[in-house]
Enzyme design. Structure first.
Site, PDB file in Angstrom:
ATOM      1  N   GLU A 275       0.829  -1.204   0.000  1.00  0.00           N
ATOM      2  CA  GLU A 275       0.000   0.000   0.000  1.00  0.00           C
ATOM      3  C   GLU A 275       0.867   1.260   0.000  1.00  0.00           C
ATOM      4  O   GLU A 275       1.790   1.395   0.796  1.00  0.00           O
ATOM      5  CB  GLU A 275      -0.908  -0.014   1.233  1.00  0.00           C
ATOM      6  CG  GLU A 275      -1.820   1.190   1.362  1.00  0.00           C
ATOM      7  CD  GLU A 275      -2.606   1.197   2.659  1.00  0.00           C
ATOM      8  OE1 GLU A 275      -3.602   1.938   2.726  1.00  0.00           O
ATOM      9  OE2 GLU A 275      -2.227   0.470   3.595  1.00  0.00           O
ATOM     10  N   LYS A 337      -9.487   2.130  -3.612  1.00  0.00           N
ATOM     11  CA  LYS A 337      -9.997   1.602  -2.346  1.00  0.00           C
ATOM     12  C   LYS A 337     -11.388   2.151  -2.048  1.00  0.00           C
ATOM     13  O   LYS A 337     -11.635   3.346  -2.165  1.00  0.00           O
ATOM     14  CB  LYS A 337      -9.036   1.958  -1.206  1.00  0.00           C
ATOM     15  CG  LYS A 337      -9.409   1.352   0.132  1.00  0.00           C
ATOM     16  CD  LYS A 337      -8.389   1.736   1.200  1.00  0.00           C
ATOM     17  CE  LYS A 337      -8.748   1.128   2.542  1.00  0.00           C
ATOM     18  NZ  LYS A 337      -7.804   1.528   3.619  1.00  0.00           N
ATOM     19  N   CYS A 389      -5.591  -2.772   2.713  1.00  0.00           N
ATOM     20  CA  CYS A 389      -5.557  -2.566   4.161  1.00  0.00           C
ATOM     21  C   CYS A 389      -6.844  -3.016   4.835  1.00  0.00           C
ATOM     22  O   CYS A 389      -7.173  -4.193   4.887  1.00  0.00           O
ATOM     23  CB  CYS A 389      -5.243  -1.104   4.447  1.00  0.00           C
ATOM     24  SG  CYS A 389      -4.934  -0.748   6.204  1.00  0.00           S
TER      25      CYS A 389
END
Length: 518
Positions: A275, A337, A389
């Site tokens: 990430e 995301k 995440c």
């Protein structure tokens, strides 16, 4: 006994009871990684349920809050590390903010316990019957309310327990229901008494043991099967300090670190950076990305990296930032995301809160969520829906988006957790998703835990934690679906709702069973 002594004894008993409730909640933390003492979850319920079983709804609100305070205070203690060490918040204020966070989360079980008392009335068996359903529905609500906190579900502990075989069928909430139900049945067997009603007690004990005996057998079922050839993969772990992550003067050094670590890996089918491994937008990092694209095409390699993406999208007016993954070489697609972390990636009520304290001015806390129903990435010819995440913690989100994909891929920067229990819990949650979908998992992180996990949730290989390292290995894409992928959490949630409908108090009565003192 003098009245003063009786009063002191009463106060001492109340304090002891409250302490036991907090400890019972905190005890569940031992069920999760890095401790892996999964029976601690059962013991927790064996302690807290009898302490609450005969309390009136008003008193149960306080009891539930104490249990929640213990659970989140111990299990989510890593929040303090994020606030203090990496948001540069003074220790006293960080402690206060952590306590506010924990106290706020504890309101969810507090309300749930109040509802439990209202629904169960003064009937002991009814309350025992209702408790697993109320607990599971509370977990489910906590997973989406105010963007959700789908963390510390006791079903997650069964990734390393006998109920692991139930996860592809019922998911994490199903494993939670079985765990809590086991505690209730053990209590029922005890209260029925082996002398007075031995058959009922024996039946309760048998039902308690049944899912634990069936779990290992279910774990032998292969819900998916190999699809194509194995992929040679590499995940690069740069171990970049969070203090330097967004320092413009450190950007070139960070990218150079990742490129140097990747240089021996170009014979692999897939190279993964974690990430925001590139601490600049795709426009700012264009020369670097072009060079990587050329190298990847020359070596027939799929390359993927996390990066802050900046530009225009149909979903927002003007240009916005996304926390994204981009692909290069023998790979196609970009992923933005969707499930953002409050305060870390965006600031709720931004116009009111932005700038009030430094925590709300964290670098890259201006992301916008990506659109739903994004197309899978194509990595070395395999369809993959990535999860960035925190997204890996949403069981139904992962199950829904993993349909038609060959394996799970998740990236994270767990440096925010520091040297706390957070990274270990995060990895265990990711392993739970591998079990629920019966898919191998490639997990790339900045400083650990970078790992390859098989479809049974077992770690095949992992990189060194808190060190600069490279993980290499093989990953077999699969095809097929588990029952949980097809139905999600709805069967368990529906069952819990049915248990409440048929188990609730049906006629008016006194909802104050015995003790009201808190």
């Amino acid at each position: 006994m003098p009245e003063t002594s009786l009063l002191m004894q009463s106060r001492g008993q109340r304090l002891l009871r409250r302490a036991l409730l907090v400890l019972a909640g905190g005890l569940q933390t031992l069920a999760f990684a890095p401790f892996f003492v999964w029976p601690a979850a059962i013991l927790s319920f064996l302690v807290l349920i009898p302490l609450c079983l005969h309390r009136d709804p008003k008193a149960l609100f306080g009891d539930g809050w104490l249990v929640g305070f213990g659970l989140f205070g111990a299990g989510a203690s890593w929040v303090y590390v994020s606030i203090h060490e990496y948001a540069n918040t003074p220790a006293p204020l960080a402690v206060l903010m952590t306590l506010v966070f924990v106290a706020g989360l504890a309101l969810v079980p507090a309300i749930a316990f109040w509802c439990w008392g209202k629904l169960g009335g003064d009937h002991e068996r009814r309350r025992l019957w209702l408790f697993p359903a109320v607990w599971v529905l509370t977990d489910w609500v906590r997973g989406w309310l105010l963007t959700g906190f789908p963390w510390l579900y006791v079903g997650t502990a069964q990734t390393d327990g006998p109920l692991a075989g139930w996860l592809p069928l019922l998911g994490v909430h199903g494993a939670t229901l079985l765990t809590v139900g086991t505690s209730v049945l053990l209590l029922l067997a005890g209260t029925e008494g082996w002398r007075q009603r031995p058959k009922t007690a024996l039946a309760a004990l048998g039902l308690a043991l049944l899912p634990w005996l069936a779990g290992p057998l279910l774990n032998t079922i292969e819900w998916t099967h190999p699809d194509g050839d194995p992929l040679s993969v590499a995940a690069v772990q740069g171990n970049i300090s969070q203090h330097n992550k967004w320092d413009p003067e450190q950007m070139r050094a960070q990218i150079r670190t990742y490129r140097e670590l990747s240089e021996p890996l170009w014979d692999r089918d897939l190279i993964l950076w974690p990430e925001t491994a590139v601490p600049a937008t795709q426009g700012q990092a264009a020369p670097t990305l072009d060079a990587i694209e050329t190298r990847a095409l020359e070596t027939d390699t799929a390359f993927i990296t996390g990066i802050p993406w900046y530009g225009n999208t149909p979903h927002y007016p003007g240009s916005v930032f996304h926390n994204s993954l981009i692909t290069l070489g023998q790979a196609q697609g970009t992923y933005h995301k969707q499930r953002l972390v409050p305060f870390g990636e965006y600031v709720p009520f931004e116009s009111l809160l932005r700038g009030t304290i430094e925590l709300l001015n964290l670098p890259m806390s201006v992301f916008r969520p990506g659109p739903e129903n994004q197309s899978p990435l194509r990595l070395a010819g395999v369809a993959v829906h990535p999860f960035i995440c925190y997204e890996i913690t949403y069981a139904d989100f992962v199950a829904r988006n993993s349909q038609g994909t060959g394996f799970l891929l998740t990236v994270s920067n767990d440096a925010w957790f520091g040297r706390s229990i957070g990274p270990f819990q995060h990895q265990q949650i990711a392993r739970t998703r591998a079990l629920e979908t019966s898919r191998p998992l490639l997990r790339g992180t900045n400083n650990g835990i970078t790992a390859i996990v098989d479809g049974k949730g077992k770690v095949v290989k992992k990189a060194a934690h808190y060190k600069r390292d490279v993980l290499t290995g093989s990953l077999q894409p699969v095809t097929g679906q588990t029952p949980f992928m097809l139905a999600g959490s709805w069967p368990v949630v529906t069952l819990a709702a049915i248990m409440i409908v048929f188990g609730r108090q049906r006629r008016p009565g006194n909802n104050a069973p015995q003790t009201t003192a808190s």
